[in-house]
Design a protein around this motif. Structure first.
Motif, PDB file in Angstrom:
ATOM      1  N   TYR A  49       0.817  -1.209   0.000  1.00 37.11           N
ATOM      2  CA  TYR A  49       0.000   0.000   0.000  1.00 37.11           C
ATOM      3  C   TYR A  49       0.852   1.261   0.000  1.00 37.11           C
ATOM      4  O   TYR A  49       0.453   2.287  -0.554  1.00 37.11           O
ATOM      5  N   PHE A  53       0.680   4.041  -3.077  1.00 39.03           N
ATOM      6  CA  PHE A  53       0.474   5.473  -2.815  1.00 39.03           C
ATOM      7  C   PHE A  53       1.354   6.311  -3.740  1.00 39.03           C
ATOM      8  O   PHE A  53       0.905   7.275  -4.371  1.00 39.03           O
ATOM      9  N   SER A 107      -2.593   0.191  -7.360  1.00 38.92           N
ATOM     10  CA  SER A 107      -2.499   1.507  -7.995  1.00 38.92           C
ATOM     11  C   SER A 107      -3.222   1.554  -9.331  1.00 38.92           C
ATOM     12  O   SER A 107      -3.993   2.475  -9.603  1.00 38.92           O
ATOM     13  N   LEU A 394      -5.979   9.175  -1.224  1.00 46.18           N
ATOM     14  CA  LEU A 394      -4.604   9.283  -0.734  1.00 46.18           C
ATOM     15  C   LEU A 394      -4.547   9.108   0.777  1.00 46.18           C
ATOM     16  O   LEU A 394      -3.683   8.396   1.306  1.00 46.18           O
ATOM     17  N   VAL A 397      -5.141   5.308   1.614  1.00 41.65           N
ATOM     18  CA  VAL A 397      -3.985   4.454   1.340  1.00 41.65           C
ATOM     19  C   VAL A 397      -2.878   4.720   2.360  1.00 41.65           C
ATOM     20  O   VAL A 397      -2.222   3.793   2.849  1.00 41.65           O
ATOM     21  N   PHE A 398      -2.670   5.993   2.700  1.00 38.75           N
ATOM     22  CA  PHE A 398      -1.671   6.352   3.704  1.00 38.75           C
ATOM     23  C   PHE A 398      -2.017   5.727   5.057  1.00 38.75           C
ATOM     24  O   PHE A 398      -1.150   5.177   5.747  1.00 38.75           O
ATOM     25  N   THR A 401      -1.336   2.005   5.071  1.00 36.23           N
ATOM     26  CA  THR A 401       0.096   1.747   5.205  1.00 36.23           C
ATOM     27  C   THR A 401       0.525   1.849   6.662  1.00 36.23           C
ATOM     28  O   THR A 401       1.224   0.966   7.187  1.00 36.23           O
TER      29      THR A 401
END
Length: 458
Positions: A49, A53, A107, A394, A397-398, A401
């Motif tokens: 992940y 990103f 992605s 965004l 996904v951040f 992670t």
């Protein structure tokens, strides 16, 4: 036949995507349970992940522009398949490269798929006479069916995992793991008390009965993904980008401008207030894929039950999607978000209070059902523009992670406390945004009345 060409292409697209993502989701849900040494499973997911990103920011627009939606989609499917194949021999030498290449799936896969559906709808729309052109609500139906069918992959992929892992144990030789009964397990180390797998006091629930069952499952997953790639290569036509106006915004130069616009948008007051909401969804997803499956499912019932429990969660996720859509239309989005908060808080308190035993461990299915509903309704947080959707993605996904990095490194109860704290920030931020929106709307509605009264008095 010509009129139905886009419908057939849509079915081909959705079928292949469902096979691919079913296999990927089934593999992801097992990562924290079958690769427990040095937290290899969650490390691989954090790499996947994290890299996706970066690829979404800098590489995806270039690939869509030069390769087109079809081949970008297929490249993402190849990335997913490489990730699955890497699991055949788990180690840093295989899982790290496999996770990096697997990030192409996260992605490229979704962006190209959504773009392709949008293109097919416009082709379908253009093929109709002027008096029969479908309206915007028909486009919503197209995307609703797309997300509904592909979203069901949570059910199919996990049911397949359950069928293979649970069924295979009847055909395997006995070992020390088979001689360990669930009654001998120390359930006090499971649930919200779960900390690290090194403190499970001899619980063998994380280890499948043999590697053979895992290899069979990974082989089936790989075959499904290979079939999807062949299906799309042979039967999915490439889009003619020269005739597609949307490709104009996907140039390399536009990527720089998009990043600048994204940076400016992230600094806006509204986005700062809604950032916890976007972060929360990703953090919750990473929790359900890792800590929940390992601490509540594998620890209490065995890794072979992960697929069935997460399939139950997926069923309620689909049900929650339908119910929340109807509720938001009749009651409004604010009410739906309030219901979401209540569901989530209830879920977390149940998880904190739940003490698994040999008799009560099956209540994990109920917790998974609530978790599935909570995750689904988080999808219906407000999105205003495409740029807003980009920033939300965004943040999510951040957050995933970060969540996978924390998984296995902090106790599960602390993870739940972090989710509750994040949820409190969500409530505060959304309440301020909603209050501002209503004040602005009230002001806009009152201005014509003031002007009319002013003219009347004149």
């Amino acid at each position: 036949m010509t009129e139905n060409k886009q419908i057939i292409q849509l079915c081909v697209l959705i079928s292949g995507m469902t096979f691919t993502i079913s296999a990927f989701v089934g593999t992801v849900d097992l990562q924290s349970s079958i690769h427990i040494s040095h937290n290899l499973g969650t490390i691989s997911l954090s790499i996947t992940y994290g890299c996706s990103f970066l690829l979404s920011l800098f590489v995806l627009p270039v690939f869509l522009f030069n390769l087109g939606a079809k081949w970008t989609l297929i490249l993402g499917e190849i990335g997913f398949m490489i990730f699955t194949l890497a699991n055949f021999y788990s180690g840093l030498a295989t899982m790290v490269p496999g996770s990096i290449l697997g990030s192409m799936g996260e992605s490229f896969f979704w962006a190209a798929g959504v773009y392709y559906v949008n293109h097919l709808f416009h082709e379908y729309q253009d093929s109709k006479p002027e008096d029969q052109k479908p309206q915007d609500n028909v486009k919503n139906v197209w995307f609703g069916r797309f997300y509904g069918v592909v979203g069901s992959c949570t059910i199919w992929g996990n049911l397949l995992a359950y069928a293979v892992l649970y069924g295979a144990q009847n055909f395997e030789a006995k070992s020390i793991h088979n001689n360990t009964t669930m009654a001998e397990y120390d359930y006090h180390t499971c649930g919200s008390n779960f900390c690290t797998v090194t403190k499970t006091n001899g619980n063998y629930a994380y280890v499948p009965k043999s590697k053979t069952s895992v290899y069979i499952l990974l082989g089936v997953y790989s075959a499904l993904q290979l079939f999807a790639i062949i299906l799309h290569v042979v039967y999915l036509p490439a889009l003619n980008k020269k005739q597609d106006e949307d490709f104009r915004v996907l140039s390399v130069g536009a990527t720089k401008e998009t990043l600048l616009s994204l940076a400016r948008y992230l600094r806006s007051t509204k986005q700062i207030l809604l950032a916890p909401m976007s972060f929360y969804y990703g953090f919750l997803m990473s929790y359900s894929f890792s800590d929940f499956t390992r601490g509540f499912v594998s620890c209490t019932m065995g890794v072979q039950q992960v697929g069935l429990v997460m399939a139950v969660s997926g069923c309620f996720s689909v049900l929650g999607a339908f119910m929340s859509t109807k509720a938001s239309q009749k009651l409004g989005l604010s009410i739906v978000i309030c219901i979401t908060v209540i569901f989530d808080l209830t879920n977390y308190f149940i998880q904190m209070l739940f003490q698994p035993t040999s008799n009560s461990r099956y209540w994990v299915y109920g917790i998974a059902a609530i978790l599935g509903t909570s995750v689904t309704m988080a999808l219906y947080f407000p999105v205003d523009t495409e740029l807003a959707f980009g920033t939300i993605t965004l943040w999510q996904v951040f957050a995933m992670t970060i969540g996978f990095i924390l998984s296995g490194r902090i106790c599960l109860s602390i993870r739940i406390y972090l989710l509750i704290g994040n949820l409190v920030l969500v409530c505060i931020g959304y309440a301020i945004v909603e209050q501002r929106r209503r004040s602005t709307k009230l002001k806009e509605e009152s201005e014509p009345l003031i002007e009319a009264n002013g003219l009347g008095n004149g």
